[in-house]
Design an enzyme around this catalytic site. Structure first.
Site, PDB file in Angstrom:
ATOM      1  N   GLU A 152       5.144   6.032  -8.151  1.00 22.89           N
ATOM      2  CA  GLU A 152       3.819   6.143  -8.769  1.00 22.89           C
ATOM      3  C   GLU A 152       3.425   7.595  -8.989  1.00 22.89           C
ATOM      4  O   GLU A 152       2.778   8.208  -8.143  1.00 22.89           O
ATOM      5  CB  GLU A 152       2.749   5.478  -7.886  1.00 22.89           C
ATOM      6  CG  GLU A 152       2.799   3.974  -7.868  1.00 22.89           C
ATOM      7  CD  GLU A 152       1.619   3.352  -7.114  1.00 22.89           C
ATOM      8  OE1 GLU A 152       0.794   4.103  -6.539  1.00 22.89           O
ATOM      9  OE2 GLU A 152       1.540   2.114  -7.097  1.00 22.89           O
ATOM     10  N   GLU A 240       5.596  -3.523  -8.103  1.00 22.34           N
ATOM     11  CA  GLU A 240       4.694  -3.596  -6.954  1.00 22.34           C
ATOM     12  C   GLU A 240       3.370  -4.204  -7.392  1.00 22.34           C
ATOM     13  O   GLU A 240       2.836  -3.834  -8.439  1.00 22.34           O
ATOM     14  CB  GLU A 240       4.456  -2.166  -6.430  1.00 22.34           C
ATOM     15  CG  GLU A 240       3.895  -2.100  -5.039  1.00 22.34           C
ATOM     16  CD  GLU A 240       3.592  -0.656  -4.634  1.00 22.34           C
ATOM     17  OE1 GLU A 240       4.528   0.153  -4.469  1.00 22.34           O
ATOM     18  OE2 GLU A 240       2.388  -0.357  -4.487  1.00 22.34           O
TER      19      GLU A 240
HETATM   20  C1  IDC Z   1       0.294   1.986   1.217  1.00 23.69           C
HETATM   21  C2  IDC Z   1       0.596   1.183   2.455  1.00 23.69           C
HETATM   22  C3  IDC Z   1      -0.137   1.773   3.628  1.00 23.69           C
HETATM   23  C4  IDC Z   1       0.246   3.237   3.738  1.00 23.69           C
HETATM   24  C5  IDC Z   1      -0.093   3.947   2.430  1.00 23.69           C
HETATM   25  C6  IDC Z   1       0.257   5.421   2.410  1.00 23.69           C
HETATM   26  O1  IDC Z   1       0.234  -0.153   2.241  1.00 23.69           O
HETATM   27  O2  IDC Z   1       0.193   1.093   4.829  1.00 23.69           O
HETATM   28  O3  IDC Z   1      -0.499   3.816   4.790  1.00 23.69           O
HETATM   29  O4  IDC Z   1       0.636   3.324   1.394  1.00 23.69           O
HETATM   30  O5  IDC Z   1       1.550   5.648   2.687  1.00 23.69           O
HETATM   31  C7  IDC Z   1       0.512   1.865  -3.847  1.00 23.69           C
HETATM   32  C8  IDC Z   1       1.688   2.566  -3.288  1.00 23.69           C
HETATM   33  C9  IDC Z   1       2.002   2.097  -1.900  1.00 23.69           C
HETATM   34  C10 IDC Z   1       0.727   1.843  -1.104  1.00 23.69           C
HETATM   35  C11 IDC Z   1      -0.012   0.687  -1.783  1.00 23.69           C
HETATM   36  C12 IDC Z   1      -1.299   0.276  -1.064  1.00 23.69           C
HETATM   37  O6  IDC Z   1       2.820   2.488  -4.111  1.00 23.69           O
HETATM   38  O7  IDC Z   1       2.773   3.074  -1.274  1.00 23.69           O
HETATM   39  O8  IDC Z   1       1.090   1.462   0.180  1.00 23.69           O
HETATM   40  N1  IDC Z   1      -0.308   1.062  -3.160  1.00 23.69           N
HETATM   41  O9  IDC Z   1      -2.200   1.339  -1.038  1.00 23.69           O
HETATM   42  N2  IDC Z   1       0.054   1.934  -5.074  1.00 23.69           N
HETATM   43  C13 IDC Z   1      -1.074   1.211  -5.190  1.00 23.69           C
HETATM   44  C14 IDC Z   1      -1.314   0.639  -3.957  1.00 23.69           C
END
Ligand code: IDC
Length: 445
Positions: A152, A240
Site C-alpha cells: 500500500e 486485502e
Molecule cells: C494492520 C494490522 C494491525 C497492525 C497495523 C500496523 O491489522 O494489527 O498493528 O496494520 O502494522 C491495511 C494494511 C494492513 C493493516 C490493515 C488494518 O495493509 O497492514 O493491518 N490495513 O489497518 N490497509 C488498510 C487497512
C-alpha cells in the site's frame, strides 16, 4: 449434449494441480485453458509477528474451507519487519515454507512485500530488488506463486513513483519466473486504481493492480472506482479487504461487505481477507481467546472469521445469516435464493442450511473441458429439515452433463439442485455428502 463452448467458462474453485499457472487475460485471471478464474482466500497478518500460523495443517484447513489462495504478508518497515530489524533469513524461510505448504494444500500463494509506514516503495527498493531476486529464483519451479511488489503506497506517493519502482522490480522477477502474475500497488493505500488505469504498465504481460477496501470505511466511491477501472480494462486484484473499518478494527459492516462481494463476484475479481491471526482486533479471523494454530472449530473463529469461513465454503458471498454458526451462504456461483423447501420447518428463512461445493476433477474430451463438482449440504440449524434446494449460478454458460444424489434442472445459467427422494431429511448438525455433478465448458480446441 456436449456442446462445445465458444465462450470461456468461469472457474470459481481453481486449484494449482488442476488449473496450473495463472495468467492475465483482459481484466481477469485465467488458467492454462483460458478459463476465467477467481481466487478467494486469506492473508496472514505480518509473518514476523504471527509466524506460527504458517504450518501445513492450518493451510490445509483454509483450503478445506474452499480458500484457494493464501497471502503471505511480510511487512518491511514496521518494527521487526524485513527492513527494520527483522531476521531476514527467518522471514525468507517463512515465505519459502509458506509457498510449499500452499502448494501441498493446492492453493495459490501471494508473496507480499508489505510496505506501509515506508509509504513509498522507492524507500526500500534496493532491499526489495534483492529479496525478489532471491525468492523468485528459489520459487521459479512453482506454478502457484503470485508476486505482490508493494502492498500500500501512501503518504503522497504518486503513481509515477510506483510505476517506476515496478519497472525495476518486474524484470528481476521475470528473469527467474518469466510468466508469473505480478500485482502492483496503487496510490493512497492501494485505492487509486484510476491512476493506474490512466497510465498502465504496457511493457509486460500478466500484470495486475491492487485495490484494497475495508467495508465499514470504503463504500460506493471506491466501488465506483473499481467499476470504472474494470471498464477501462484494468485487471484488478483485491489482495486485502476487511469487513470492518480501515484500522482493521471497529464494527463489522455486513451490508457494505455484501455489496463488495456481489460486485467482485460479478466482475470475477479475486479477493483476499485480512487477517489470519488471533490479535484482538475485528479483522483477525481467529478469536483472541484461541491460541491454537490449526484444528480450529467454529468456536475458535472470531465474528469476522465465521463470516469469512461461511462465505468461502458457501462459494463467495456473505449471507443474511441468522446464526453465528455455519450459515447459509450465497454468492458468485452459488445460490442467492436457497431455501429449505416449502412446508419445511425453517422455510421462512434460509439461515442455517449451507452447502459447500468443491471441484473434484476435470478432464478433456473431444476438445471440451469437463468439470466434476462435489456438493455437501450441512444442516446447522437446531431442527431437522425435510428437503433442501439450492440454485447454483455458473457464469460462462457451461453445459450440464450429469448429476447424482440430487435432482438437477438448468435454467439459463442457473443450476437448480434439490434433494433426491432419499436424502432430503437431514437431522440437526448433520450433513449430506456425495452429491455431485459434471458440467462442461471451456474453449473449444
Ligand atoms: C494492520 C494490522 C494491525 C497492525 C497495523 C500496523 O491489522 O494489527 O498493528 O496494520 O502494522 C491495511 C494494511 C494492513 C493493516 C490493515 C488494518 O495493509 O497492514 O493491518 N490495513 O489497518 N490497509 C488498510 C487497512
Amino acid at each position: 449434449m456436449y456442446e462445445k463452448q465458444k465462450k470461456n467458462s468461469y472457474i470459481n474453485f481453481a486449484r494449482p494441480s488442476i488449473n496450473g499457472a495463472l495468467k492475465v487475460t483482459g481484466t481477469n485471471l485465467t488458467d492454462s485453458n483460458g478459463n476465467t478464474v477467481q481466487l478467494k482466500g486469506i492473508s496472514t497478518h505480518g509473518i514476523a509477528w504471527f509466524p506460527d500460523y504458517i504450518n501445513q495443517e492450518c493451510f490445509n484447513e483454509l483450503s478445506s474451507w474452499n480458500a484457494n489462495v493464501i497471502r503471505l504478508a511480510m511487512y518491511t518497515s514496521e518494527s521487526g519487519g524485513y527492513c527494520n530489524g527483522g531476521d531476514k533469513e527467518n522471514l525468507k524461510n517463512l515465505v519459502l515454507s509458506g509457498v510449499e505448504y500452499a502448494k501441498n494444500a493446492d492453493m495459490y500463494v501471494i508473496v507480499d512485500w508489505h510496505i506501509l509506514s515506508d509509504n513509498n516503495p522507492q524507500i526500500n527498493k534496493e532491499e526489495s530488488k534483492r529479496f525478489f531476486n532471491e525468492i523468485s529464483s528459489k520459487l521459479s519451479g512453482y506454478n502457484n506463486v503470485i508476486y505482490e511488489i508493494c502492498n500500500e503506497p501512501n503518504g503522497g506517493t504518486t503513481w509515477a513513483d510506483i510505476k517506476s519502482y515496478a519497472l525495476e522490480i518486474i524484470p528481476i522477477i521475470r528473469q527467474n519466473s518469466p510468466e508469473s502474475v505480478i500485482i502492483v500497488g496503487t496510490p493512497t493505500w492501494s485505492q487509486e486504481v484510476d491512476k493506474a488505469a490512466a497510465d498502465p504498465i504496457t511493457n509486460y504481460s500478466n500484470i495486475m493492480y491492487t485495490l484494497h477496501f475495508y467495508a465499514a470505511t470504503h463504500k460506493d466511491d471506491l466501488r465506483n472506482k473499481l467499476v470504472s477501472a474494470n471498464k477501462s480494462g484494468l485487471p484488478v486484484f483485491v489482495t486485502e479487504y476487511g469487513l470492518c473499518d480501515a484500522s482493521g478494527n471497529g464494527a463489522i459492516d455486513k451490508e457494505e461487505s455484501e455489496k463488495w462481494f456481489n460486485l467482485m463476484n460479478s466482475l470475477s475479481i479475486s479477493y483476499v481477507s485480512w487477517n489470519l491471526s488471533n490479535k484482538n482486533e475485528t479483522s483477525s479471523i481467529i478469536s483472541s481467546n484461541c491460541n491454537k494454530k490449526s484444528g480450529f472449530t467454529m468456536d475458535d473463529l472470531s465474528e469476522s472469521g465465521k463470516i469469512i469461513h461461511d462465505m468461502l465454503s458457501g462459494g463467495g458471498s456473505i449471507s443474511a445469516s441468522t446464526s453465528t454458526n455455519l450459515a447459509t451462504s450465497s454468492g458468485s456461483n452459488v445460490t442467492d435464493n436457497s431455501s429449505t423447501g416449502a412446508g419445511n420447518v425453517i422455510a421462512s428463512t434460509y439461515g442455517g442450511v449451507s452447502y459447500s461445493i468443491k471441484l473434484k476433477n476435470s478432464w478433456d474430451a473431444n476438445g471440451t473441458k469437463f468439470y466434476q463438482y462435489e456438493l455437501t449440504v450441512n444442516n446447522n440449524t437446531s431442527q431437522q429439515i425435510n428437503s433442501w434446494q439450492f440454485d447454483i449460478s455458473l457464469s460462462g454458460a457451461p453445459v450440464f452433463s450429469d448429476g447424482w444424489n440430487g435432482k438437477y434442472s438448468v435454467n439459463g445459467n442457473t443450476l437448480h439442485v434439490s434433494n433426491a427422494d432419499y436424502n432430503g431429511s437431514v437431522g440437526s448438525g448433520q450433513q449430506v455428502s456425495d452429491i455431485g455433478f459434471i458440467i462442461s465448458g471451456g474453449e473449444a480446441k
